[in-house]
Design a protein around this motif. Structure first.
Motif, PDB file in Angstrom:
ATOM      1  N   ASN A  57      18.921  24.710 -20.785  1.00  0.00           N
ATOM      2  CA  ASN A  57      19.475  25.870 -21.470  1.00  0.00           C
ATOM      3  C   ASN A  57      20.015  26.883 -20.468  1.00  0.00           C
ATOM      4  OD1 ASN A  57      19.303  25.537 -24.334  1.00  0.00           O
ATOM      5  ND2 ASN A  57      17.077  25.674 -24.188  1.00  0.00           N
TER       6      ASN A  57
ATOM      7  N   MET B  91      24.842  21.200 -22.154  1.00  0.00           N
ATOM      8  CA  MET B  91      23.450  20.776 -22.285  1.00  0.00           C
ATOM      9  C   MET B  91      23.344  19.254 -22.265  1.00  0.00           C
ATOM     10  SD  MET B  91      21.735  23.487 -24.929  1.00  0.00           S
ATOM     11  CE  MET B  91      23.044  23.375 -26.124  1.00  0.00           C
TER      12      MET B  91
ATOM     13  N   TRP C 117      22.549  18.598 -29.506  1.00  0.00           N
ATOM     14  CA  TRP C 117      22.139  19.974 -29.819  1.00  0.00           C
ATOM     15  C   TRP C 117      21.929  20.115 -31.316  1.00  0.00           C
ATOM     16  CZ3 TRP C 117      24.452  23.590 -33.033  1.00  0.00           C
ATOM     17  CH2 TRP C 117      23.901  24.876 -32.991  1.00  0.00           C
TER      18      TRP C 117
ATOM     19  N   THR D 262      18.445  25.912 -28.911  1.00  0.00           N
ATOM     20  CA  THR D 262      18.754  27.026 -28.009  1.00  0.00           C
ATOM     21  C   THR D 262      18.090  28.295 -28.536  1.00  0.00           C
ATOM     22  OG1 THR D 262      20.850  27.265 -29.215  1.00  0.00           O
ATOM     23  CG2 THR D 262      20.925  26.115 -27.109  1.00  0.00           C
TER      24      THR D 262
ATOM     25  N   ASP E 113      16.174  29.933 -19.104  1.00  0.00           N
ATOM     26  CA  ASP E 113      14.951  29.191 -19.391  1.00  0.00           C
ATOM     27  C   ASP E 113      13.837  30.120 -19.852  1.00  0.00           C
ATOM     28  OD1 ASP E 113      13.766  30.379 -17.135  1.00  0.00           O
ATOM     29  OD2 ASP E 113      13.988  28.593 -15.884  1.00  0.00           O
TER      30      ASP E 113
ATOM     31  N   ASN F  64      16.049  29.542 -34.298  1.00  0.00           N
ATOM     32  CA  ASN F  64      16.281  29.915 -32.905  1.00  0.00           C
ATOM     33  C   ASN F  64      15.917  31.360 -32.590  1.00  0.00           C
ATOM     34  OD1 ASN F  64      17.163  27.553 -31.516  1.00  0.00           O
ATOM     35  ND2 ASN F  64      19.054  27.617 -32.696  1.00  0.00           N
TER      36      ASN F  64
ATOM     37  N   ASP G  21      29.115  24.753 -24.943  1.00  0.00           N
ATOM     38  CA  ASP G  21      27.694  24.777 -24.604  1.00  0.00           C
ATOM     39  C   ASP G  21      27.000  23.454 -24.898  1.00  0.00           C
ATOM     40  OD1 ASP G  21      28.127  25.229 -27.311  1.00  0.00           O
ATOM     41  OD2 ASP G  21      26.364  26.495 -27.556  1.00  0.00           O
TER      42      ASP G  21
END
Length: 439
Positions: A221, A215, A314, A392, A224, A105, A211
């Motif tokens: 997210n 999502m 996720w 993410t 963006d 990430n 979170d």
């Protein structure tokens, strides 16, 4: 060439006079190659030092070393808490390792900061981008160029207790598919004695955070790719209200009691039947296998907010990178191709029961004869979940925005703010942060 701070003048003269130019370096701590015909030695850093994972990665390294006679890879284990700070220090000192396993990430951020080598020149000649799940590949890109090759990944799925389902009058072959069904099932699965629960049907914040559900609700997210802040969306606000209703239902004391039990692998309340449903990584199956082998359980995709909304989950993962300034990037690339190829990826997947980034290897592992029936059930479901799994990536405009958002969620659960006010304040704080970072 290797940087020598103190080299005797006589040695320099001897090297010049003899025409010796065969010194190369395989990264931090690697031995020097004293002749052009010798192998290039690469220093490969990972945090995989456990009794399970270390032998597996070292077998992959050994297989690569035996597959050709030009490159020798050496494995350096550095603990999780130290590896990336040491890597950055090595890069700054001009003495980085040749290959390192890093967080997927933050790959784009490292590309922007010139901490990882741009792989575009290799991909132009050998485009392997199509070998990996699209979401994972996109996370490696900065301004269209890749700075790391996906290695392993994960997702989140719903585990449920089939015996508890039958006891509550629910069909054990029909897990909940939507949020409404999730709440309906949980209410039937709850077993309450006075103010205390003997069994909790489901609590959405065991195993994942706020979170993930946000999502799942809107597939967006928080920031963006155009640096647009999308914290306070209607679906995210509805999610926070929904999560607060679960928190109020069970109460802080019950939640904390169950959470404390979950901190122990062997005493997880899901194993004892005191928790009927739980969202977890597919690798959670290995704990069931080891600590509750007789548990009658099933797995399902993460329930969707409403029919047609999508079972969005996720995940995270890791990439193989060439640190910026590595001495032998061409050799490093050859090793990375092997490391992320089907053979090595499938071996890692099966031996670790871990999701891998290579699509072909992932799908092949799902039918491995080394998995028992429950293992195949879980792994096949994980493969099914991967195309619906979001990552993410660290937003370049505000890498640390979560320090502003997460406290606002906590304010809601603690009763300090309404969901509406918390989301409004979080949106404003992140917008301000991006504005400050741009100046």
């Amino acid at each position: 060439m290797k940087r020598f701070k103190w080299v005797p003048v006589l040695l320099i003269l001897m090297l010049v006079l003899s025409g010796c130019n065969g010194f190369t370096k395989g990264g931090s701590g690697a031995e020097e190659v004293e002749a052009e015909g010798d192998k290039v030695t690469l220093d490969f850093w990972t945090f995989w030092g456990s009794e399970i994972r270390r032998p597996i990665i070292e077998q992959i390294i050994e297989d690569f070393n035996n597959s050709q006679d030009e490159i020798e890879v050496k494995h350096t284990f550095i603990p999780w808490g130290d590896i990336w700070t040491k890597e950055l220090a090595a890069i700054a000192a001009g003495d980085p390792p040749d290959v390192v396993i890093n967080d997927i990430n933050a790959t784009a951020l490292r590309g922007k900061n010139q901490q990882a080598e741009n792989l575009s020149k290799y991909l132009e000649e050998d485009d392997i981008s199509g070998d990996f799940y699209e979401e994972l590949w996109n996370a490696t890109l900065y301004e269209g160029d890749s700075y790391g090759i996906p290695f392993n990944t994960d997702t989140r799925v719903l585990f449920y207790n089939k015996d508890a389902f039958e006891e509550a009058g629910l069909d054990p072959e029909q897990p909940p598919k939507t949020w409404d069904e999730l709440r309906e099932y949980a209410d039937k699965l709850d077993v309450k004695n006075g103010d205390k629960y003997e069994r909790i049907g489901f609590y959405p914040l065991f195993g994942v955070g706020t979170d993930v559900w946000m999502m799942n609700a809107d597939n967006v997210n928080f920031i963006d790719e155009n640096s647009e802040v999308q914290v306070n969306t209607p679906a995210k606000l509805q999610t926070l209200e929904w999560l607060k209703s679960w928190h109020d239902k069970y109460g802080e004391n019950n939640i904390n009691s169950w959470k404390a039990q979950m901190e122990s692998q062997q005493a997880n309340p899901f194993f004892s039947g005191d928790l009927a449903m739980l969202v977890q990584q597919p690798t959670f199956y290995t704990q069931i296998r080891d600590y509750a082998p007789d548990l009658n359980f099933g797995v399902a995709l993460l329930p969707e907010k409403e029919p047609g909304n999508g079972h969005t989950s996720w995940g995270g993962g890791f990439v193989a990178e060439i640190p910026y300034g590595a001495e032998n990037p061409d050799a490093s690339w050859e090793f990375i191709k092997y490391l992320t190829g089907k053979e090595a990826q499938e071996y890692w997947a099966v031996k670790n029961f871990d999701n891998v980034a290579n699509v072909e290897a992932s799908e092949s592992a799902a039918s491995s004869d080394e998995f028992d029936d429950n293992g195949k059930m879980v792994y096949e479901l994980a493969v099914e979940a991967m195309p619906q799994t979001m990552l993410t990536p660290v937003p370049l405009a505000a890498p640390d925005f979560t320090t502003l958002v997460n406290p606002e969620f906590d304010n809601v659960y603690l009763g300090k703010k309404t969901p509406e006010q918390a989301m409004k304040d979080a949106q404003a704080a992140v917008e301000k942060l991006i504005e400050q970072n741009a100046n």
